[in-house]
Design a protein around this motif. Structure first.
Motif, PDB file in Angstrom:
ATOM      1  N   PRO A 180       7.313  44.097  42.464  1.00 23.40           N
ATOM      2  CA  PRO A 180       8.274  43.740  43.503  1.00 23.40           C
ATOM      3  C   PRO A 180       8.015  44.489  44.810  1.00 23.40           C
ATOM      4  CG  PRO A 180       9.413  44.103  41.422  1.00 23.40           C
ATOM      5  CD  PRO A 180       7.985  44.483  41.207  1.00 23.40           C
ATOM      6  N   ASN A 181       7.636  45.734  44.697  1.00 22.88           N
ATOM      7  CA  ASN A 181       7.385  46.535  45.885  1.00 22.88           C
ATOM      8  C   ASN A 181       6.246  45.976  46.740  1.00 22.88           C
ATOM      9  OD1 ASN A 181       8.525  48.738  47.139  1.00 22.88           O
ATOM     10  ND2 ASN A 181       6.820  50.088  46.555  1.00 22.88           N
ATOM     11  N   CYS A 182       5.146  45.651  46.096  1.00 19.84           N
ATOM     12  CA  CYS A 182       4.007  45.091  46.834  1.00 19.84           C
ATOM     13  C   CYS A 182       4.334  43.689  47.343  1.00 19.84           C
ATOM     14  CB  CYS A 182       2.757  45.050  45.951  1.00 19.84           C
ATOM     15  SG  CYS A 182       1.992  46.667  45.728  1.00 19.84           S
ATOM     16  N   GLN A 183       5.102  42.929  46.574  1.00 15.54           N
ATOM     17  CA  GLN A 183       5.514  41.597  47.032  1.00 15.54           C
ATOM     18  C   GLN A 183       6.236  41.721  48.370  1.00 15.54           C
ATOM     19  OE1 GLN A 183       7.692  39.096  44.132  1.00 15.54           O
ATOM     20  NE2 GLN A 183       6.697  40.278  42.511  1.00 15.54           N
ATOM     21  N   ASP A 215      13.457  41.599  23.178  1.00  9.80           N
ATOM     22  CA  ASP A 215      13.006  40.348  22.580  1.00  9.80           C
ATOM     23  C   ASP A 215      11.634  40.491  21.931  1.00  9.80           C
ATOM     24  OD1 ASP A 215      15.269  39.494  23.728  1.00  9.80           O
ATOM     25  OD2 ASP A 215      14.347  38.026  25.068  1.00  9.80           O
ATOM     26  N   LEU A 216      10.880  41.449  22.409  1.00  7.96           N
ATOM     27  CA  LEU A 216       9.500  41.558  21.952  1.00  7.96           C
ATOM     28  C   LEU A 216       9.383  42.319  20.637  1.00  7.96           C
ATOM     29  CD1 LEU A 216       7.875  42.346  25.380  1.00  7.96           C
ATOM     30  CD2 LEU A 216       7.700  40.215  24.089  1.00  7.96           C
ATOM     31  N   GLU A 217      10.446  42.981  20.256  1.00  7.45           N
ATOM     32  CA  GLU A 217      10.344  43.793  19.047  1.00  7.45           C
ATOM     33  C   GLU A 217      10.088  42.949  17.807  1.00  7.45           C
ATOM     34  OE1 GLU A 217      13.179  46.835  18.631  1.00  7.45           O
ATOM     35  OE2 GLU A 217      12.777  47.610  20.646  1.00  7.45           O
ATOM     36  N   SER A 218      10.536  41.704  17.886  1.00  9.67           N
ATOM     37  CA  SER A 218      10.359  40.839  16.722  1.00  9.67           C
ATOM     38  C   SER A 218       8.971  40.186  16.696  1.00  9.67           C
ATOM     39  CB  SER A 218      11.423  39.740  16.744  1.00  9.67           C
ATOM     40  OG  SER A 218      11.373  39.059  17.977  1.00  9.67           O
ATOM     41  N   LEU A 219       8.237  40.367  17.772  1.00 12.41           N
ATOM     42  CA  LEU A 219       6.954  39.680  17.916  1.00 12.41           C
ATOM     43  C   LEU A 219       5.974  39.938  16.778  1.00 12.41           C
ATOM     44  CD1 LEU A 219       5.927  37.734  20.048  1.00 12.41           C
ATOM     45  CD2 LEU A 219       4.857  39.657  21.223  1.00 12.41           C
ATOM     46  N   PRO A 220       5.690  41.205  16.470  1.00 13.40           N
ATOM     47  CA  PRO A 220       4.714  41.447  15.406  1.00 13.40           C
ATOM     48  C   PRO A 220       5.135  40.809  14.089  1.00 13.40           C
ATOM     49  CG  PRO A 220       5.243  43.484  16.561  1.00 13.40           C
ATOM     50  CD  PRO A 220       6.201  42.453  17.048  1.00 13.40           C
ATOM     51  N   GLY A 221       6.415  40.931  13.762  1.00  8.49           N
ATOM     52  CA  GLY A 221       6.909  40.344  12.527  1.00  8.49           C
ATOM     53  C   GLY A 221       6.703  38.844  12.490  1.00  8.49           C
ATOM     54  N   SER A 260       8.553  37.617  33.791  1.00 10.64           N
ATOM     55  CA  SER A 260       8.571  37.540  35.243  1.00 10.64           C
ATOM     56  C   SER A 260       9.997  37.355  35.746  1.00 10.64           C
ATOM     57  CB  SER A 260       7.695  36.379  35.700  1.00 10.64           C
ATOM     58  OG  SER A 260       7.721  36.275  37.098  1.00 10.64           O
ATOM     59  N   HIS A 261      10.706  36.465  35.091  1.00  9.45           N
ATOM     60  CA  HIS A 261      12.079  36.165  35.482  1.00  9.45           C
ATOM     61  C   HIS A 261      12.969  37.390  35.318  1.00  9.45           C
ATOM     62  CE1 HIS A 261      15.509  33.621  36.304  1.00  9.45           C
ATOM     63  NE2 HIS A 261      16.108  34.088  35.214  1.00  9.45           N
ATOM     64  N   LYS A 262      12.814  38.073  34.196  1.00 11.79           N
ATOM     65  CA  LYS A 262      13.689  39.209  33.900  1.00 11.79           C
ATOM     66  C   LYS A 262      13.411  40.422  34.776  1.00 11.79           C
ATOM     67  CE  LYS A 262      14.530  38.300  28.991  1.00 11.79           C
ATOM     68  NZ  LYS A 262      14.236  38.751  27.618  1.00 11.79           N
ATOM     69  N   THR A 263      12.157  40.586  35.172  1.00 12.04           N
ATOM     70  CA  THR A 263      11.773  41.841  35.799  1.00 12.04           C
ATOM     71  C   THR A 263      11.499  41.742  37.294  1.00 12.04           C
ATOM     72  OG1 THR A 263       9.447  41.407  35.332  1.00 12.04           O
ATOM     73  CG2 THR A 263      10.699  42.650  33.674  1.00 12.04           C
ATOM     74  N   GLY A 264      11.289  40.523  37.782  1.00  9.69           N
ATOM     75  CA  GLY A 264      10.975  40.382  39.194  1.00  9.69           C
ATOM     76  C   GLY A 264       9.507  40.583  39.506  1.00  9.69           C
ATOM     77  N   ASP A 306       4.576  29.529  21.030  1.00 10.24           N
ATOM     78  CA  ASP A 306       5.765  30.280  21.431  1.00 10.24           C
ATOM     79  C   ASP A 306       5.472  31.298  22.520  1.00 10.24           C
ATOM     80  OD1 ASP A 306       6.811  28.875  19.417  1.00 10.24           O
ATOM     81  OD2 ASP A 306       7.339  30.574  18.135  1.00 10.24           O
ATOM     82  N   LEU A 307       4.214  31.709  22.585  1.00  9.51           N
ATOM     83  CA  LEU A 307       3.890  32.784  23.506  1.00  9.51           C
ATOM     84  C   LEU A 307       3.643  32.290  24.925  1.00  9.51           C
ATOM     85  CD1 LEU A 307       1.529  34.762  21.153  1.00  9.51           C
ATOM     86  CD2 LEU A 307       3.817  35.415  21.891  1.00  9.51           C
ATOM     87  N   GLU A 308       3.487  30.974  25.071  1.00 11.53           N
ATOM     88  CA  GLU A 308       3.155  30.457  26.391  1.00 11.53           C
ATOM     89  C   GLU A 308       4.259  30.712  27.405  1.00 11.53           C
ATOM     90  OE1 GLU A 308       1.410  26.672  26.521  1.00 11.53           O
ATOM     91  OE2 GLU A 308      -0.092  27.228  25.003  1.00 11.53           O
ATOM     92  N   SER A 309       5.471  30.830  26.896  1.00 14.24           N
ATOM     93  CA  SER A 309       6.595  31.038  27.807  1.00 14.24           C
ATOM     94  C   SER A 309       6.785  32.516  28.153  1.00 14.24           C
ATOM     95  CB  SER A 309       7.873  30.509  27.164  1.00 14.24           C
ATOM     96  OG  SER A 309       8.064  31.121  25.899  1.00 14.24           O
ATOM     97  N   LEU A 310       6.051  33.364  27.463  1.00 14.07           N
ATOM     98  CA  LEU A 310       6.248  34.806  27.604  1.00 14.07           C
ATOM     99  C   LEU A 310       6.114  35.310  29.047  1.00 14.07           C
ATOM    100  CD1 LEU A 310       6.944  37.020  25.620  1.00 14.07           C
ATOM    101  CD2 LEU A 310       4.515  37.470  25.345  1.00 14.07           C
TER     102      LEU A 310
END
Lengths: 147, 147
Positions: free
Chosen positions: A140-143, A112-118, B121-125, B112-116
Motif C-alpha cells: 500500500p505504501n508504494c502504491q 483462513d489459511l490455517e486449514s490449507l495444509p489439512g 489482496s482484498h483483505k490486506t490492500g 480452490d486456490l485460484e481465488s487466494l
DNA sequence: CTAAGTGCAAAGTATTTGCTTAGGA
DNA sequence: TCCTAAGCAAATACTTTGCACTTAG
C-alpha cells in the motif's frame, strides 16, 4: 519480549539435552532472532551481534542459524535473490508478502489459511508437515507513492 | 507437445519484436523447458541440451533462462537447497508439493486456490501480482514404502 | 578435564560478467 | 553488413569447512 525469553530458556534446555552448549555467542544470536518479527540475513545478524561481541565471526552465525534451523526453531527463507533470510518469530508457518518495489517483507495473518495444509493433505493423500506461501506485489505504501 | 510448439512460436515472435534473435541454442533450451512439466536445474538443462549441442556452455543456459524468466515464460523455483529449478509448464502460478524423503516435486492442481491472491489482496490492500505456494511432507509413495 | 564451540582463513559452489569470435536477420 | 549471442574463463558472492585455540559443563 517476555515470551521470547521463555522460548530462549526452552531452547537452552533442548540444546543441553543433546549435549550442546550455550555460549555467549549463541545467546546473542538467540536474542537477535527469537521472538522477533524481523527477517534478517546472516550478515545482518552478524552486524547486530557484533555490537556486543565484536570478535564474533560470520561463520559462527552460519553455524548457529544452521543449528537452530535443524532444531526447527527458526525458518530459513530463500527468495530469488542472493542471500537467505531467517525468521525466528516462532509462529507456525505463516504467509509473507514481498513488495517488488521496496523489498519489504510483511507477515500476513490469515486465519483462513490455517486449514490449507489439512485440506490439501486430505484431497491429495500427501502427508503435509510444512508449507510456505509467499505473495509478491506492491505494498500500500508504494502504491501511494506511485500515484 | 503440440501446445508446447505453439508457445514456442509465440515466444520466438516476442523475442524478435524486442530485437532479440532465435538461435539453435535458445531453441534447444526452449524445447527442453517449454510445455514440459519437469523442474530442471540449469545443470540438468545443460546436460540435456548438450546431447544435441555438445558445444553449448553453461553460461548460455543461465543467460537463456534468465531471459525467459524476465519475459515471464518460465518460473524460477528456489528451495533451501543449493540450486534453482526452472518450470516452463506455462501454467499460472500453481502450488508444488515437495517430498522430504525422495525430493520429488509434484504439481498440485487445486481450483480452490485460484481465488487466494484476490482474497488476500482484498483483505490486506496489497496489490498482488504473483504468489508461490509450496507444501513439504511425505508423498503417498514414500508413505507406502515406510510401512 | 574433555569434548564442543569459536575465529580465522581457505575452500566450495551456484551464478554472473567480460571479452573475443561466430552467426542470425 | 551490423549487432546480438555463444563460448570460455575469470570473477563474484554466499555459505561451508578445516584446524588450532578457547571454554562451557
Amino acid at each position: 519480549m517476555a515470551d521470547g525469553n521463555q522460548r530462549i530458556d526452552d531452547i537452552v534446555v533442548r540444546l543441553r539435552e543433546h549435549g550442546m552448549r550455550m555460549t555467549p555467542q549463541r545467546m546473542a544470536v538467540l536474542n537477535t532472532l527469537i521472538g522477533n518479527k524481523e527477517h534478517l540475513s546472516a550478515e545482518a545478524i552478524h552486524d547486530r551481534v557484533r555490537a556486543d561481541y565484536p570478535m564474533i565471526g560470520l561463520a559462527t552465525i552460519y553455524k548457529t542459524v544452521s543449528l537452530l534451523k535443524e532444531m526447527g526453531e527458526i525458518t530459513e527463507l530463500n527468495f530469488d535473490n542472493d542471500c537467505a533470510l531467517y525468521d525466528g518469530s516462532g509462529e507456525s508457518p505463516h504467509p509473507h508478502f514481498i513488495c517488488s518495489q521496496c523489498n519489504t517483507i510483511l507477515d500476513i495473518d490469515d486465519a483462513d489459511l490455517e486449514s490449507l495444509p489439512g485440506e490439501v493433505s486430505h484431497k491429495t493423500g500427501y502427508e503435509i508437515t510444512n508449507f510456505r506461501l509467499d505473495f509478491f506485489g506492491i505494498c500500500p505504501n508504494c502504491q501511494k507513492n506511485n500515484t
